[in-house]
Design an enzyme around this catalytic site. Sequence first.
Site, short mmCIF file in Angstrom:
data_model
loop_
_atom_site.label_atom_id
_atom_site.label_comp_id
_atom_site.label_asym_id
_atom_site.label_seq_id
_atom_site.Cartn_x
_atom_site.Cartn_y
_atom_site.Cartn_z
N SER A 16 0.84 -1.20 0.00
CA SER A 16 0.00 0.00 0.00
C SER A 16 0.87 1.24 0.00
CB SER A 16 -0.93 0.03 1.22
OG SER A 16 -0.18 0.17 2.42
N ASP A 58 6.87 -9.72 9.07
CA ASP A 58 6.85 -8.78 10.19
C ASP A 58 8.30 -8.34 10.38
OD1 ASP A 58 6.91 -7.49 12.61
OD2 ASP A 58 6.04 -9.13 13.78
N CYS A 85 10.04 0.66 3.25
CA CYS A 85 8.85 1.52 3.38
C CYS A 85 7.97 1.13 4.56
CB CYS A 85 8.01 1.47 2.11
SG CYS A 85 8.86 1.99 0.62
N TYR A 166 7.56 8.45 17.15
CA TYR A 166 7.63 8.45 15.69
C TYR A 166 8.82 9.27 15.20
CZ TYR A 166 6.07 8.93 10.84
OH TYR A 166 5.98 8.90 9.47
N LYS A 170 12.16 7.94 13.15
CA LYS A 170 12.48 8.44 11.82
C LYS A 170 13.80 9.21 11.81
CE LYS A 170 8.94 6.77 9.60
NZ LYS A 170 9.13 5.73 8.56
N THR A 201 -1.58 9.04 1.07
CA THR A 201 -1.57 7.59 1.28
C THR A 201 -2.92 7.12 1.82
OG1 THR A 201 -0.78 7.85 3.54
CG2 THR A 201 0.90 7.67 1.79
#
Length: 260
Positions: A16, A58, A85, A166, A170, A201
């Site tokens: 996706s 996973d 990704c 997060y 990143k 997305t």
Amino acid sequence: MKLDSSISAVVTGGASGIGEAVARRLAASGVKVAIFDFNEERGEAIAAELGGVFCKVDVTSEEAVDAGLEKARAAIGQERILVNCAGTGNAHKTASRAKQTGEIKHFPLSEFEKIIQINLIGSFRCAAKSAAGMLSLEGMEDGERGVIVNISSVAAQDGQIGQAAYSASKAGVVGMTLPMARDLMNEGVRVNTIMPGLINTPLMNGLPDNVKEALAASVPFPKRLGEPDEIASVVELMVTNGYFNGESVRLDGAIRMAPR
């Protein structure tokens, strides 16, 4: 690296969003693509459409990554390209006070660890194992054996309220890019990272239209959400341009994220 049917690629999170766009763009150039993802139904369908292979993986599991790479390599050969990704996020303040009750609580540490495991350690796990496989290949032009591209986020630099985990994950991806490129420089493997901004997305599509419109309007120029294929086009550039190495690049319409 010239893209054609002699080249194989692994795309994590390829069922996706940005991962799917990357898989489609590489396949359109003739590359044989393995999709690593949780979504078995969607992943199998895309892999069949592209003439590739789907592996249910996973990225937090070493056994699952090993099994996925084994399956992919048996089907399409040792990958020369890895695009990381796969990722996720959550939102919790470091510490907060409930408005109604005054209850004080902190960021659940298990939730913090989960994001680090998926976004940062998962990316490195796949990169390290893929790079080891690339080292078994003969060098191509300029001695190049392979390319790794990681997908980070502008949150690596502009983390918003609630994004401590997060943003840390990143930023970690950005931080490991140059050291990895240096680790692999004598083996002909390049490493780069993309930091996308607000991208259209499936996650974004779940928001109300007025929220999406406000987000699009916040982008300096062009005043719209980015498209996954625009990220994929930069992946393609990083793969095909042999002098592109050790870089982390924002692709965001010049946005700088506000605190909230």
